[in-house]
Write an enzyme that holds these catalytic residues in place. Sequence first.
Site, mmCIF file in Angstrom:
data_model
loop_
_atom_site.group_PDB
_atom_site.id
_atom_site.type_symbol
_atom_site.label_atom_id
_atom_site.label_comp_id
_atom_site.label_asym_id
_atom_site.label_seq_id
_atom_site.Cartn_x
_atom_site.Cartn_y
_atom_site.Cartn_z
ATOM 1 C CB ILE B 25 -10.832 39.078 86.416
ATOM 2 C CG1 ILE B 25 -9.375 38.763 86.755
ATOM 3 C CG2 ILE B 25 -11.674 39.160 87.690
ATOM 4 C CD1 ILE B 25 -8.662 39.838 87.545
ATOM 5 C CG ASP B 45 -14.399 44.855 78.396
ATOM 6 O OD1 ASP B 45 -13.890 44.059 79.191
ATOM 7 O OD2 ASP B 45 -13.741 45.398 77.479
ATOM 8 N NE ARG B 56 -6.437 35.675 79.837
ATOM 9 C CZ ARG B 56 -6.105 36.073 78.611
ATOM 10 N NH1 ARG B 56 -5.935 35.183 77.641
ATOM 11 N NH2 ARG B 56 -5.954 37.340 78.326
ATOM 12 C CB ALA B 118 -9.458 51.693 83.375
ATOM 13 C CB CYS B 170 21.239 58.683 75.718
ATOM 14 S SG CYS B 170 21.283 58.519 77.486
#
Lengths: 330, 629
Positions: B25, B45, B56, B118, B170
């Site tokens: 984004i 970042d 992307r 965050a 378990c």
Amino acid sequence: MGGGGGGVPEELLTAQETALYDRQIRVWGVDAQKRLSKAHVLVCGVNGATIELCKNIVLAGVGSLSLMDDHVVTEDDLNANFLIPPDESIYSGRSRAEVCCESLKDFNPMVRVSVEKGDPSLIDEEFLDKFDIIVLSRTSMKTKLFVNDNCRKSSKHIAFYAIECKGSCGEIFVDLQNHSYVQKHAGEPEPKELTYHSLQEAISVPWKNLPRKTAKLYFAMRVLENYELSQGRSACETSLSDLPAVLALRKNMCDEMSLNESQIPTALLERLVAAGKKEHPPVCAILGGILGQEVIKSISGKGDPIKNFFYFDDTDGKGVMEDIPGPSTN
Amino acid sequence: MASSATASEEAVKAAKVLMVGAGGIGCELLKTLALSGFRDIHIIDLDTIEVSNLNRQFLFRKCHVGQSKAHVARDAVLKFRPNINITSYHANVKDAQFNVEFFKQFNVVLNGLDNLDARRHVNRLCLAAEVPLVESGTTGFLGQVTVHVKGKTECYECQPKPVPKSYPVCTITSTPSKFVHCIVWAKDLLFAKLFGDKNQDNDLNVHSSESGSSKSNVFERNKDEDLDQYARRIYDHVFGYNIELALENEETWKNRRRPNPVYIRDALPEEDSRQNGSSHDCSNEQEEPSAMVSLGFRNPQEIWNLADNSRVLLKALRLFFEKREKEIGNLIFDKDDQLAVEFVTAAANIRASSFGIPLHSLFEAKGVAGNIVHAVATTNAIIAGLIVIEAIKVLQGDYKKYRMTYCLEHPSRKMLLMPVEPFEPNKSCYVCSETPLLLDVNTKTTKLREVIDKIIKGKLGMNLPLVMIGHTLVFEDGDGLEEDEAANYALNLEKVLAELPAPVINGTKLTVEDFQQELSCSINIKHREEFDEEKEPDGMVLSGWSAPVEKQVTSNGGASSSGAPDTDGNPEDISTKPGMKRKLDEILDSKENFDASSTSSAQVVDDDDDDDMVMLDEDPKLAKKKRLQ
């Protein structure tokens, strides 16, 4: 099952493709990725909205992308286009397609990006046959109708799209002719078929036949188209001074087709004529994103495509599909 | 019209904005902000660029792999907008430098994050600094944008947030019923036991009866033991002997399918003898050792059978010892470590085949093991566009126009992008209101450390908490403590609640604070001795906060129609749309009806509501909330 080495080598994605496309293969699958890599796309009209589309489909990994736009870059083109550096020494004297082609190549070395010189209004069937997908933007309605018609005449199945961003509003038109695809329903794939109307049919339906809730932008865009045509203007060549004449045309068209004028608000027309060729970058991102998904859907044959218009207006924030019937439906 | 356009342009020019996240984004957002006329953008970042980002995160190129996302994104955008200011920080947003004062300098904060932790942290800082927050998330074709303004709209934590799915021990150690259980076993138990920290105990049985008492841990390699022999011994122990052992407990299998022990001689009978000796690896020159490549398997989408999985497992184990011996003892599973993914895929598949669970390809297994978020450029671009549209409204302070917008895969009431009015703040939200919480806990057996780790950090998301009982400070985290204080707190951590300097018993009220987040809340203690091991694995229960929704969020399945493995064990994926799937399920329900009535006909559905926004009244939980006026 069976042995690990048993696959057919040509049909496998390369290690490079698998690494690069990992995240999106998880969304649309390996088959769709392979189909994408064999698809050829032509985009006529290079602007903010189409550049967003180009970015998206080059990243997604289409086989090839051809850009057609001979207009020489001017300062106005920098507004919503992030592929043109604001440096006259780079863009001066070169076409929009040439400058943007260079930048797009960097996005994904596995996609062939090239420039097609010429005028979209002269695109013939033979030329079209090189492509699977045609996208038009900022061309006259006459050219759109002509190219759409040629797509329909071709023996090859060519998907046709038109996209316009005017200020903070946008329109996408889709004609996939007869489109077969797979719809996932409750996890089960289900084959589906859709039949589309041509652009000519979709813009000539009598307004009184349309439901009251039809997007106001549908009507507004038709008024503007007619205005540009009657004045011999090129696409989006309007300014606020055109408003009185546009409002008069609205009245004529509404009277003729028995639509209440309030279905096409003055404020909306005002925004559209004032915007002229200006595009609001967030709206370009939204339209280019939606159209990118549509192109991927039509190539992969996966997922419900838009039929046959999409509208976005940032004043209400809705992104709406409109299924406009042909003139003879009623 | 013209004047409002100018007003928004002025607001944009003058604005100082903070972006958190320069990923999927974030790249789209930074580009769209710059094109839209923003001139002062700060971006934080922590990450560096990886190859799988490049499909992307279009501001990055292959040559940038390994570099800071924030810095590279900044440089890339400055190329087409050289005259704006972009300040980049290669840092964690939770770092102390990003305190309330830091946040106060911005007009709006825009989140493009991929994790709940965050997001909660930024939400708290925005509340404390009174800076509006535009929050976002995407998964595949789905996404959403929401606006959070203190006192006007709900905060990010007013609604329940799905938390990472955890499994009862378990289920993982003895009774797996889904592939994800096998993955967790392979990754957290077997892989960790073989290649991770030897001092870290886990629930994998390491004892074998066969070898007598002289040997306590079958995972220890005997002196001069041949690698193949060792690998086969481990194989037989974990897939054969341990299953036999589990089968002895008849009670477990009364209502369950009994698993089949798998031994290497059965899985690979014909190769029993010729596996000895040195490796017949023909690809010594490869950069990164890979069992798949060595064995000639090329297709990561292919599902290997039991024999192939067994070969991959033995080969991978061998390659770890031959090519990466130095790392053994320090390895932590990483989805980008090819050999680790191969090992975990093979081990999970062998276990799955033993328990009658369908096997999966390496590609699918990697997605499950690595909590991989499905991501495409188009959705991120759309969401970034919507963030900028909301940010511009926020800058103009026009809160009646604020919207949360959902990006849908299938249209609902003709909409692919659906705006909804924001909700009012939740008056019982422990983050933005002052409602006390209630903790059921056994005060006689539970240590302070457990409460801090599982509740205060784990559930309340505090970073550097401080704990007070009345006026007695019993714990404080962070640097800058005096030595004796630190020693004292360390002692307290190991004390049970009832034995702290100020005893915590039934009815005690704890005050917990995080100065960095400027968050303070009260927890009332209720003493309880019995906890259900399966349903309450923490041994304590926190209520009065937005209780997490774990599984039911995806049960309708409509929202996650990407065909990818379901989102179990995929915290980032789920947390990208907190509370959203629940709403989407409602929406998609109505969509199903809508589809049924108008399948493929050309008619336009004329829904009768007016031109306002969609109201989610069909959801009783949401209907209770008041909307903004």
